[in-house]
Write a protein that holds these residues in place. Structure first.
Motif, PDB file in Angstrom:
ATOM      1  N   GLY A   3       0.754  -1.221   0.000  1.00 38.70           N
ATOM      2  CA  GLY A   3       0.000   0.000   0.000  1.00 38.70           C
ATOM      3  C   GLY A   3       0.791   1.282   0.000  1.00 38.70           C
ATOM      4  N   CYS A   7       0.104   4.929  -2.249  1.00 36.41           N
ATOM      5  CA  CYS A   7      -0.894   5.726  -1.525  1.00 36.41           C
ATOM      6  C   CYS A   7      -0.279   6.767  -0.607  1.00 36.41           C
ATOM      7  CB  CYS A   7      -1.788   4.799  -0.707  1.00 36.41           C
ATOM      8  SG  CYS A   7      -2.589   3.546  -1.681  1.00 36.41           S
ATOM      9  N   VAL A  48      -7.861   4.777  -4.088  1.00 38.12           N
ATOM     10  CA  VAL A  48      -8.371   4.120  -2.885  1.00 38.12           C
ATOM     11  C   VAL A  48      -8.944   5.096  -1.865  1.00 38.12           C
ATOM     12  CG1 VAL A  48      -6.815   2.159  -3.155  1.00 38.12           C
ATOM     13  CG2 VAL A  48      -6.102   4.110  -1.749  1.00 38.12           C
ATOM     14  N   VAL A  81     -10.081   4.043   1.884  1.00 41.39           N
ATOM     15  CA  VAL A  81      -8.913   3.867   2.737  1.00 41.39           C
ATOM     16  C   VAL A  81      -8.740   5.099   3.628  1.00 41.39           C
ATOM     17  CG1 VAL A  81      -6.389   3.841   2.731  1.00 41.39           C
ATOM     18  CG2 VAL A  81      -7.652   2.268   1.271  1.00 41.39           C
ATOM     19  N   VAL A  84      -3.328   4.018   5.373  1.00 39.29           N
ATOM     20  CA  VAL A  84      -2.632   3.328   4.288  1.00 39.29           C
ATOM     21  C   VAL A  84      -1.862   2.107   4.771  1.00 39.29           C
ATOM     22  CG1 VAL A  84      -2.468   5.363   2.842  1.00 39.29           C
ATOM     23  CG2 VAL A  84      -0.634   4.868   4.471  1.00 39.29           C
ATOM     24  N   GLN A  86      -3.035  -0.167   6.427  1.00 40.63           N
ATOM     25  CA  GLN A  86      -3.992  -1.284   6.425  1.00 40.63           C
ATOM     26  C   GLN A  86      -4.558  -1.577   5.037  1.00 40.63           C
ATOM     27  OE1 GLN A  86      -4.516  -3.024   9.317  1.00 40.63           O
ATOM     28  NE2 GLN A  86      -2.962  -1.631  10.137  1.00 40.63           N
ATOM     29  N   ILE A  87      -3.908  -1.045   4.011  1.00 39.85           N
ATOM     30  CA  ILE A  87      -4.498  -1.146   2.679  1.00 39.85           C
ATOM     31  C   ILE A  87      -4.611  -2.579   2.185  1.00 39.85           C
ATOM     32  CG2 ILE A  87      -2.323  -0.790   1.464  1.00 39.85           C
ATOM     33  CD1 ILE A  87      -3.927   0.727  -0.666  1.00 39.85           C
ATOM     34  N   TRP A  90      -7.700  -3.887   3.462  1.00 39.17           N
ATOM     35  CA  TRP A  90      -8.809  -3.187   2.817  1.00 39.17           C
ATOM     36  C   TRP A  90      -9.071  -3.762   1.427  1.00 39.17           C
ATOM     37  CZ3 TRP A  90      -9.068  -0.258  -1.656  1.00 39.17           C
ATOM     38  CH2 TRP A  90     -10.189   0.567  -1.804  1.00 39.17           C
TER      39      TRP A  90
END
Length: 235
Positions: A3, A7, A48, A81, A84, A86-87, A90
């Motif tokens: 991620g 991001c 996201v 999101v 980030v 934890q993308i 997700w």
């Protein structure tokens, strides 16, 4: 791809600078802008961070000013999101491939039911995968990918409609070397295309540029105009 590389710099959610409104289309909330009676629609599929991002909505307003009915749909149903780190978790619940059948195709049908005769689509980062999948069966008339993620060479080889790829020179997700492979595949398959690599900018710059960085702002505005000019050629 993890991620953080794709991001960086989450957008600031800010209202008060938009000319459109949020409506419901095909069970989705969508930011819409432009002529309600236009027979030509352009769908902008977000990264996201979702459809509320201020600068993405400004791009929609710019597209709408060219005479189109522009939409930024919420393909995340209110769950973009926010962290980030934890993308990857997700993405388990929001794979772009799933969004094509679950959200994008019903949205296309709803637009056609409203009398829309031509549809273009532009995908940003995550949204690029959604858009490129729609090109494989020519479900839209023209496409654009802006700093794409989750897209691979096989996707590009399957494209069947005119497509633009707008990428960043400093992009670690889809670096210039890979973008050139995409361009070679489009040439080999005789697909109308426009490929441009913008110097001095990073992945996500078209909607997450730094307002205090004049070079980033200039490059982002250039890319946004290139997007509008590309759409005009085929819509």
């Amino acid at each position: 791809m993890s991620g953080p590389e794709c991001c960086r710099n989450p957008p600031v959610i800010q209202r008060g600078e938009e000319s459109g409104e949020v409506v419901q289309i095909a069970s989705l909330n969508a930011y819409v802008s432009g002529k309600l009676d236009s027979k030509i629609a352009v769908i902008l599929v977000s990264d996201v961070f979702g459809y509320k991002a201020r600068k993405l909505r400004q791009v929609a307003d710019k597209v709408a000013s060219a005479g189109y009915y522009a939409l930024v749909p919420d393909f995340f149903n209110g769950d973009p999101v926010t962290d980030v780190s934890q993308i990857n978790d997700w993405l388990i619940n929001h794979p772009p491939e799933q969004a094509v059948g679950e959200f994008a195709r019903p949205l296309l049908q709803a637009l056609k039911d409203k009398g829309i005769s031509k549809i273009g689509a532009a995908g940003f980062c995550w949204g690029a995968k959604v858009v490129v999948d729609l090109t494989k069966d020519a479900e839209i008339q023209v496409a654009a990918l802006l700093h794409p993620s989750y897209v691979n060479l096989d996707d590009i080889k399957a494209v069947k409609v005119p497509i633009a790829i707008l990428s960043a020179k400093l992009d670690e997700v889809n670096p210039p070397e890979l973008i050139k492979e995409y361009e070679a595949a489009l040439i080999a398959n005789e697909v109308e295309h426009f490929v441009k690599i913008y110097p001095g900018v990073n992945h996500g710059w078209t909607t997450r540029y730094n307002d205090d960085n004049a070079a980033e702002v200039k490059s982002a505005k250039e890319a946004q105009q290139d997007l509008v000019d590309w759409l005009k050629k085929y819509l």
